[in-house]
Design a protein around this motif. Structure first.
Motif, short mmCIF file in Angstrom:
data_model
loop_
_atom_site.label_atom_id
_atom_site.label_comp_id
_atom_site.label_asym_id
_atom_site.label_seq_id
_atom_site.Cartn_x
_atom_site.Cartn_y
_atom_site.Cartn_z
N GLN A 122 0.84 -1.21 0.00
CA GLN A 122 0.00 0.00 0.00
C GLN A 122 0.87 1.26 0.00
OE1 GLN A 122 -3.01 -0.19 3.09
NE2 GLN A 122 -3.04 -2.41 2.96
N ALA A 123 1.92 1.26 0.81
CA ALA A 123 2.81 2.42 0.84
C ALA A 123 3.51 2.62 -0.51
CB ALA A 123 3.84 2.26 1.96
N LEU A 181 1.18 4.43 -2.68
CA LEU A 181 1.03 5.82 -2.26
C LEU A 181 2.20 6.68 -2.71
CD1 LEU A 181 -0.34 5.59 1.40
CD2 LEU A 181 -1.53 6.46 -0.59
N TYR A 189 0.57 5.61 6.51
CA TYR A 189 0.15 6.58 5.50
C TYR A 189 0.66 7.97 5.83
CZ TYR A 189 -3.03 3.19 3.33
OH TYR A 189 -3.54 2.11 2.68
N ARG A 219 -4.98 8.77 -1.06
CA ARG A 219 -5.19 7.97 0.15
C ARG A 219 -6.63 7.48 0.25
NH1 ARG A 219 -3.62 10.11 6.24
NH2 ARG A 219 -4.23 8.24 7.39
N THR A 272 -9.03 9.22 7.28
CA THR A 272 -8.41 10.38 6.61
C THR A 272 -8.72 11.69 7.31
OG1 THR A 272 -10.34 10.51 5.14
CG2 THR A 272 -8.44 9.25 4.36
#
Length: 411
Positions: A168-169, A172, A212, A254, A273
């Protein structure tokens, strides 16, 4: 739009019946899935339907409850919903359901009876059972239950979440080294605050939010090694998707990853978020439109989810071992603790030196001069007039030798 999982879900009444047949409460089943008890209640009442990876894990958990390990016979009431789902796909009613996709190896269940934990998909796990540091683990040698140590619970959480969080990172940031560093730093922070993380309702969500935040920090652009881009993915489709993601603003990127990649609901995405639900919905719509404008074949959210999972899984991203992360976290904690102690000692020393050298009594300032009555002021030459200034200049200009002027001679 909802995500259709490979394992179909039974009707709401069947979900509740399977849980009660396994002697599980709503709180226990919700803790195993990493969701709240109220959300599980809405699933069993039919007011909501789980989606994404959480729905897949819920369906597999119900399947394990309907077919306990070691019981070859399956009750008709518990398998009727699987037969109907298979028939709806075009397979004969008596055929066995299609096999579920291969799942990544997950750590041993840390709570509840053995064999009842849901398997974790290889894509993006959404949650981890809460309270892992106090959950009993069955000891097969003596038949007694023992409690996991904090290190064992941390290692289980790391093994469960770290591989997917690195992917996931990477989506991103587009940087492999930064993705790995973000996960390791976040887990080090989690280990430093383990008493707080262990009792959190969603430990995986706690760590994911930290990952995140670190990955999207704007300060990384000033680091020397981040001035040059890393090699892009080898597949052209993966490069196009990664470029489309990196073109989005960080909040939109995100939100899109949490909703279409991880599979969180819109309120959960908004909460993670730190935005309102309408704001998160607008961010999601704008992000989908931007991606669809560059890649029209990804306009369908289901196809977008599959592409996100495939793009992230195609990269060879590996995280460090849990003991190494714990040791590095402890080393950093000791370093900053010693730095804080050294700064405090220096501050105390400077304060003590100031107190030692400062005057101990009051010294009044020297007052300005004042005229005393009865005593005349001392005469002092005043300023010269214009005539006197001219005369002084004339005397200084003339020579002192000659008959025109007499110079006194001492005797």
């Amino acid at each position: 739009m909802t995500h259709d999982s490979d394992t179909p879900l039974p009707p709401p009444k069947e979900r509740r019946r399977l849980r009660q047949a396994a002697s599980l409460t709503q709180a226990q089943l919700a803790a195993r899935l990493g969701v709240g008890r109220e959300m599980l209640h809405t699933w069993e009442s039919g007011r909501a339907t789980p989606r994404g990876q959480v729905g897949e894990a819920y369906a597999r958990l119900l399947t394990s409850l309907a077919h306990p390990a070691g019981d070859p016979s399956a009750p008709a009431a518990g398998t009727a919903w699987r037969t109907r789902a298979t028939a709806a796909d075009g397979a004969p009613p008596g055929a066995s359901p299609p096999a579920a996709p291969a799942a990544a190896p997950a750590p041993a269940p840390v709570s509840g009876p053995a064999g009842a934990a849901a398997s974790v998909p290889t894509g993006f796990p959404a949650a981890m059972p809460a309270g892992a540091d106090v959950a009993p683990e069955r000891d097969s040698s003596c038949g007694r239950s023992r409690f996991l140590t904090p290190a064992q619970a941390f290692d289980a959480l790391y093994a469960f979440c770290a591989p997917a969080l690195v992917r996931q990172a990477f989506l991103l940031t587009g940087r492999r080294e930064l993705a790995r560093e973000s996960v390791e730093r976040s887990f080090q922070l989690a280990w430093q605050r383990w008493p707080e993380v262990a009792v959190d309702a969603d430990p995986a969500g706690w760590v994911r939010a930290a990952v995140y935040e670190y990955a999207l920090s704007p300060w990384h652009r000033f680091r020397p090694r981040h001035r040059h881009p890393e090699p892009p993915p080898a597949v052209a489709e993966d490069r196009a998707l990664l470029d489309a993601l990196l073109a989005l603003p960080p909040p939109h990127r995100r939100t899109l990853l949490l909703y279409d990649g991880v599979g969180l609901d819109l309120p959960e995405t908004a909460a993670e978020t730190e935005a309102s639900t309408p704001a998160a919905a607008h961010r999601l719509l704008h992000a989908r439109q931007a991606v669809a404008a560059r890649l029209p074949h990804l306009a369908d959210p289901v196809e977008l989810h599959r592409r996100l999972v495939r793009t992230a899984s195609a990269e060879r991203l590996r995280a460090a071992r849990p003991p190494a992360v714990r040791l590095e976290g402890e080393r950093r904690a000791r370093f900053w603790t010693r730095a804080a102690i050294a700064f405090t000692v220096a501050l105390i020393g400077a304060t003590s030196l100031t107190l030692h050298t400062a005057p101990t009594r009051y010294e009044p300032p020297v007052p300005p001069g004042a005229t005393v009555r009865g005593i005349p002021p001392r005469a002092a030459p005043g300023p010269l007039s214009a005539t006197e200034l001219t005369l002084r200049a004339k005397l200084r200009a003339e020579t002192a030798h000659g008959p025109e002027r007499l110079v006194p001679v001492p005797r």
